[in-house]
Write an enzyme that holds these catalytic residues in place. Structure first.
Site, PDB file in Angstrom:
ATOM      1  N   GLN A  31      28.401  45.301  33.234  1.00 54.28           N
ATOM      2  CA  GLN A  31      28.842  44.384  32.067  1.00 54.28           C
ATOM      3  C   GLN A  31      27.678  43.495  31.633  1.00 54.28           C
ATOM      4  OE1 GLN A  31      32.308  42.726  33.303  1.00 54.28           O
ATOM      5  NE2 GLN A  31      31.374  42.217  35.326  1.00 54.28           N
ATOM      6  N   HIS A  62      43.521  28.760  36.395  1.00 56.69           N
ATOM      7  CA  HIS A  62      43.261  28.933  37.904  1.00 56.69           C
ATOM      8  C   HIS A  62      44.462  27.899  38.633  1.00 56.69           C
ATOM      9  CE1 HIS A  62      38.878  29.675  36.912  1.00 56.69           C
ATOM     10  NE2 HIS A  62      39.672  30.821  37.109  1.00 56.69           N
ATOM     11  N   ASP A  86      34.359  34.019  39.553  1.00 60.54           N
ATOM     12  CA  ASP A  86      33.988  32.845  39.224  1.00 60.54           C
ATOM     13  C   ASP A  86      34.230  32.013  40.170  1.00 60.54           C
ATOM     14  OD1 ASP A  86      36.294  31.760  38.506  1.00 60.54           O
ATOM     15  OD2 ASP A  86      36.276  33.423  36.728  1.00 60.54           O
ATOM     16  N   GLU A 106      35.615  41.433  44.332  1.00 59.97           N
ATOM     17  CA  GLU A 106      35.092  41.207  43.115  1.00 59.97           C
ATOM     18  C   GLU A 106      34.248  42.266  42.877  1.00 59.97           C
ATOM     19  OE1 GLU A 106      34.971  39.285  40.005  1.00 59.97           O
ATOM     20  OE2 GLU A 106      33.467  40.531  39.636  1.00 59.97           O
ATOM     21  N   ASP A 137      35.004  47.606  44.333  1.00 60.01           N
ATOM     22  CA  ASP A 137      36.324  48.031  43.596  1.00 60.01           C
ATOM     23  C   ASP A 137      37.464  47.471  44.238  1.00 60.01           C
ATOM     24  OD1 ASP A 137      37.967  49.146  41.922  1.00 60.01           O
ATOM     25  OD2 ASP A 137      37.829  51.167  42.503  1.00 60.01           O
ATOM     26  N   ASP A 156      43.333  38.266  39.401  1.00 58.83           N
ATOM     27  CA  ASP A 156      42.488  37.553  38.652  1.00 58.83           C
ATOM     28  C   ASP A 156      41.928  38.528  37.799  1.00 58.83           C
ATOM     29  OD1 ASP A 156      41.547  35.671  36.698  1.00 58.83           O
ATOM     30  OD2 ASP A 156      40.296  34.713  38.485  1.00 58.83           O
ATOM     31  N   ASP A 159      40.532  41.200  30.864  1.00 59.48           N
ATOM     32  CA  ASP A 159      41.284  41.870  30.114  1.00 59.48           C
ATOM     33  C   ASP A 159      41.466  43.428  30.525  1.00 59.48           C
ATOM     34  OD1 ASP A 159      41.943  39.706  28.097  1.00 59.48           O
ATOM     35  OD2 ASP A 159      39.852  39.750  28.097  1.00 59.48           O
ATOM     36  N   PRO A 163      36.930  49.270  33.373  1.00 58.57           N
ATOM     37  CA  PRO A 163      37.277  49.201  34.759  1.00 58.57           C
ATOM     38  C   PRO A 163      38.319  48.187  35.263  1.00 58.57           C
ATOM     39  CG  PRO A 163      34.974  48.053  34.350  1.00 58.57           C
ATOM     40  CD  PRO A 163      35.588  48.687  33.084  1.00 58.57           C
TER      41      PRO A 163
HETATM   42  N1  SPD Z   1      40.885  37.103  27.777  1.00 56.18           N
HETATM   43  C1  SPD Z   1      40.669  36.386  29.168  1.00 56.18           C
HETATM   44  C2  SPD Z   1      41.525  36.954  30.431  1.00 56.18           C
HETATM   45  C3  SPD Z   1      40.763  36.660  31.285  1.00 56.18           C
HETATM   46  C4  SPD Z   1      41.459  36.495  32.791  1.00 56.18           C
HETATM   47  N2  SPD Z   1      40.429  36.593  33.856  1.00 56.18           N
HETATM   48  C5  SPD Z   1      39.749  35.183  33.666  1.00 56.18           C
HETATM   49  C6  SPD Z   1      38.982  34.878  34.880  1.00 56.18           C
HETATM   50  C7  SPD Z   1      39.099  33.718  35.424  1.00 56.18           C
HETATM   51  N3  SPD Z   1      38.836  33.359  36.599  1.00 56.18           N
END
Ligand code: SPD
Length: 278
Positions: A31, A62, A86, A106, A137, A156, A159, A163
């Site tokens: 990405q 968070h 993040d 991640e 994955d 977490d 959208d 993937p």
């Molecule tokens: N459209 C935003 C959706 C984001 C969901 N995850 C965000 C990651 C932050 N740790």
């Protein structure tokens, strides 16, 4: 500088933020990863031009993804976070003194690298000795996890496109249920009820088929599409979701036991999406 960064949140809805600097923009194997300095909300992390987090409102997301599950799980020693490169969820999990091991699964190691360099207040706990980073994955990782290996699983997800779609699938939640210990709790971000009603209905239905206790709660995240954000929570055994009994160390900025209880109370149009809670 009059540079505006825009997220096309739907084909008919945009978020625009005045941008003071492009801190870094690069393409990874998966990405486009970008960090912008915005005038309104501090630094912003975007993946494929979608807001993942900003310095100004990250604490809401968070804290609210992490502390509800951590505070009601029977134990909270072994925690899995899927996505979340993040480091914001890792930071909140590490505030719980009960935690012995945190696995962060991640997909994109470049996200971790960018956040470590440009968003240290969010990514700072990635170096905690309890944290084990697995780049790859998350769906495949979870499929290989032994039964009952984790007390808390936090999803977490970005959208549900490309993937990330697998992180909202029935198969994935079935693996999560299997990987949770008795008394274990899962929480997942489930998007906005104004824009993603079908997704919320579907995920809640999937969870109800696999867990005896399921809930939905919400918080306001100003930079996310629709701003009203939901989280789904599910427990492997019957559990009172309204009774937090484990608190994070130090002061929180959004989550408190009172906010926890209030967040589980749904406005009528959201309650209608999920029907009667289990
Ligand atoms: N459209 C935003 C959706 C984001 C969901 N995850 C965000 C990651 C932050 N740790």
């Amino acid at each position: 500088m009059n540079l505006w960064w825009t997220e096309e949140q739907t084909s008919a809805l945009r978020l625009g933020l005045r941008c003071e600097d492009v801190v870094e923009r690069r393409r990874s194997a998966y990405q486009e990863i970008a960090v912008y300095q915005t005038a309104q909300y501090g630094r912003l992390l975007a993946l494929d031009d979608m807001v993942m987090t900003t310095e100004a409102d990250e604490f809401v997301y968070h804290e609210m993804l992490v502390h509800p599950a951590m505070s009601v799980a029977r134990e909270a020693r072994r925690v899995l976070i899927v996505g979340g490169g993040d480091g914001g969820c890792v930071r909140e999990v590490c505030r719980h003194t009960s935690v012995e091991r945190v696995v962060l699964a991640e997909l994109d190691g470049d996200v971790i690298d960018v956040c470590r360099r440009h968003l240290p207040a969010i990514a700072g706990a990635l170096g905690d000795p309890r944290v084990e980073i697995r780049v790859g994955d998350g769906v495949a990782y979870l499929a290989g996890v032994p039964d009952g290996a984790f007390d808390v699983i936090l999803i977490d997800a970005p959208d549900p496109l490309g993937p990330a779609e697998g992180l909202f699938s029935e198969r994935f939640y079935a693996d999560a249920a299997r990987a949770l210990a008795p008394g274990g709790v899962l929480a997942a971000q489930t998007e906005c009820p104004f824009l993603h009603a079908d997704l919320i209905r579907r995920v809640q239905g999937t969870l109800r088929a696999q867990f005896p206790t399921v809930g939905l709660y919400w918080a306001v995240v100003p930079t996310y599409p629709g701003a009203m954000w939901t989280f789904s929570i599910a427990a492997k055994e019957p559990l009172d979701l309204q009774s937090p009994h484990r608190l994070p160390a130090g002061a929180t900025r959004y989550w408190t036991p009172a906010v926890h209880g209030a967040a589980l109370v749904l406005p009528q149009f959201v309650q209608a999406l999920v029907g009667d809670s289990k």
